[in-house]
Design a protein around this motif. Structure first.
Motif, PDB file in Angstrom:
ATOM      1  N   GLU A  15      76.180  47.307  89.330  1.00 53.96           N
ATOM      2  CA  GLU A  15      75.581  47.037  88.030  1.00 53.96           C
ATOM      3  C   GLU A  15      74.083  47.256  88.126  1.00 53.96           C
ATOM      4  OE1 GLU A  15      76.792  43.120  86.805  1.00 53.96           O
ATOM      5  OE2 GLU A  15      78.861  43.786  86.491  1.00 53.96           O
ATOM      6  N   VAL A  16      73.526  47.809  87.062  1.00 48.60           N
ATOM      7  CA  VAL A  16      72.100  48.107  87.009  1.00 48.60           C
ATOM      8  C   VAL A  16      71.452  47.219  85.956  1.00 48.60           C
ATOM      9  CG1 VAL A  16      70.366  49.904  86.638  1.00 48.60           C
ATOM     10  CG2 VAL A  16      72.604  50.507  87.612  1.00 48.60           C
ATOM     11  N   TYR A  17      70.345  46.601  86.340  1.00 49.98           N
ATOM     12  CA  TYR A  17      69.572  45.730  85.446  1.00 49.98           C
ATOM     13  C   TYR A  17      68.132  46.195  85.432  1.00 49.98           C
ATOM     14  CZ  TYR A  17      73.604  42.663  85.719  1.00 49.98           C
ATOM     15  OH  TYR A  17      74.873  42.153  85.629  1.00 49.98           O
ATOM     16  N   ASP A  18      67.447  45.994  84.294  1.00 49.56           N
ATOM     17  CA  ASP A  18      66.030  46.341  84.233  1.00 49.56           C
ATOM     18  C   ASP A  18      65.200  45.196  84.804  1.00 49.56           C
ATOM     19  OD1 ASP A  18      65.771  44.412  82.216  1.00 49.56           O
ATOM     20  OD2 ASP A  18      65.529  45.877  80.612  1.00 49.56           O
ATOM     21  N   ALA A  19      63.883  45.370  84.785  1.00 52.44           N
ATOM     22  CA  ALA A  19      62.970  44.381  85.363  1.00 52.44           C
ATOM     23  C   ALA A  19      63.067  43.021  84.681  1.00 52.44           C
ATOM     24  CB  ALA A  19      61.540  44.900  85.305  1.00 52.44           C
ATOM     25  N   ASN A  22      67.937  42.560  82.003  1.00 52.22           N
ATOM     26  CA  ASN A  22      68.879  43.060  81.013  1.00 52.22           C
ATOM     27  C   ASN A  22      69.826  44.077  81.636  1.00 52.22           C
ATOM     28  OD1 ASN A  22      67.661  41.671  78.743  1.00 52.22           O
ATOM     29  ND2 ASN A  22      65.987  43.126  78.960  1.00 52.22           N
ATOM     30  N   PHE A  23      71.108  43.943  81.342  1.00 49.64           N
ATOM     31  CA  PHE A  23      72.118  44.872  81.845  1.00 49.64           C
ATOM     32  C   PHE A  23      71.880  46.255  81.259  1.00 49.64           C
ATOM     33  CE2 PHE A  23      76.222  46.982  81.319  1.00 49.64           C
ATOM     34  CZ  PHE A  23      76.679  46.980  82.633  1.00 49.64           C
ATOM     35  N   ILE A  24      71.917  47.282  82.126  1.00 51.26           N
ATOM     36  CA  ILE A  24      71.739  48.662  81.687  1.00 51.26           C
ATOM     37  C   ILE A  24      73.066  49.412  81.719  1.00 51.26           C
ATOM     38  CG2 ILE A  24      70.582  50.867  82.161  1.00 51.26           C
ATOM     39  CD1 ILE A  24      68.687  48.653  81.233  1.00 51.26           C
ATOM     40  N   CYS A  25      73.750  49.402  82.868  1.00 52.22           N
ATOM     41  CA  CYS A  25      75.015  50.113  82.997  1.00 52.22           C
ATOM     42  C   CYS A  25      75.734  49.650  84.261  1.00 52.22           C
ATOM     43  CB  CYS A  25      74.793  51.620  83.046  1.00 52.22           C
ATOM     44  SG  CYS A  25      73.916  52.206  84.513  1.00 52.22           S
ATOM     45  N   SER A  26      76.971  50.113  84.408  1.00 52.82           N
ATOM     46  CA  SER A  26      77.715  49.869  85.643  1.00 52.82           C
ATOM     47  C   SER A  26      78.291  51.193  86.109  1.00 52.82           C
ATOM     48  CB  SER A  26      78.820  48.839  85.426  1.00 52.82           C
ATOM     49  OG  SER A  26      79.790  49.330  84.538  1.00 52.82           O
ATOM     50  N   ALA A  27      78.632  51.260  87.394  1.00 53.61           N
ATOM     51  CA  ALA A  27      79.163  52.484  87.978  1.00 53.61           C
ATOM     52  C   ALA A  27      80.058  52.133  89.152  1.00 53.61           C
ATOM     53  CB  ALA A  27      78.023  53.374  88.433  1.00 53.61           C
ATOM     54  N   ASP A  28      80.905  53.081  89.528  1.00 50.74           N
ATOM     55  CA  ASP A  28      81.808  52.863  90.655  1.00 50.74           C
ATOM     56  C   ASP A  28      81.093  52.905  91.991  1.00 50.74           C
ATOM     57  OD1 ASP A  28      84.060  52.588  89.019  1.00 50.74           O
ATOM     58  OD2 ASP A  28      84.440  54.741  89.029  1.00 50.74           O
ATOM     59  N   GLU A  36      73.208  57.724  86.534  1.00 52.60           N
ATOM     60  CA  GLU A  36      73.120  57.171  85.190  1.00 52.60           C
ATOM     61  C   GLU A  36      71.659  56.879  84.820  1.00 52.60           C
ATOM     62  OE1 GLU A  36      75.331  56.497  82.755  1.00 52.60           O
ATOM     63  OE2 GLU A  36      77.012  57.342  83.869  1.00 52.60           O
ATOM     64  N   LEU A  37      70.911  56.333  85.755  1.00 52.71           N
ATOM     65  CA  LEU A  37      69.495  56.042  85.498  1.00 52.71           C
ATOM     66  C   LEU A  37      68.697  57.313  85.259  1.00 52.71           C
ATOM     67  CD1 LEU A  37      68.717  53.173  88.002  1.00 52.71           C
ATOM     68  CD2 LEU A  37      68.784  53.039  85.516  1.00 52.71           C
ATOM     69  N   GLU A  38      68.983  58.337  86.037  1.00 52.98           N
ATOM     70  CA  GLU A  38      68.268  59.596  85.887  1.00 52.98           C
ATOM     71  C   GLU A  38      68.571  60.251  84.545  1.00 52.98           C
ATOM     72  OE1 GLU A  38      69.216  61.975  89.291  1.00 52.98           O
ATOM     73  OE2 GLU A  38      68.058  60.705  90.633  1.00 52.98           O
ATOM     74  N   ALA A  39      69.796  60.077  84.057  1.00 54.40           N
ATOM     75  CA  ALA A  39      70.214  60.684  82.796  1.00 54.40           C
ATOM     76  C   ALA A  39      69.636  59.940  81.586  1.00 54.40           C
ATOM     77  CB  ALA A  39      71.735  60.710  82.712  1.00 54.40           C
ATOM     78  N   ALA A  40      69.284  58.694  81.779  1.00 59.58           N
ATOM     79  CA  ALA A  40      68.792  57.875  80.653  1.00 59.58           C
ATOM     80  C   ALA A  40      67.392  58.235  80.241  1.00 59.58           C
ATOM     81  CB  ALA A  40      68.851  56.411  81.036  1.00 59.58           C
TER      82      ALA A  40
END
Length: 40
Positions: A15-19, A22-28, A36-40
């Motif tokens: 799971e990815v959270y910002d500073a 806040n939840f940003i996304c999840s991945a396998d 996912e972060l690079e694409a955002a």
């Protein structure tokens, strides 16, 4: 990737959270989370 993000392992996925916590996304995989972060 911005160092303001945090990627944590949670029960077999990531799971990815910002500073602000806040939840940003999840991945396998960690690599998918980074993509996912690079694409955002």
């Amino acid at each position: 990737m911005n160092s303001g993000y945090k990627i944590i392992s949670v029960r077999g996925h990531y799971e990815v959270y910002d500073a602000n916590g806040n939840f940003i996304c999840s991945a396998d995989t960690r690599s998918e989370a980074l993509e996912e972060l690079e694409a955002a």
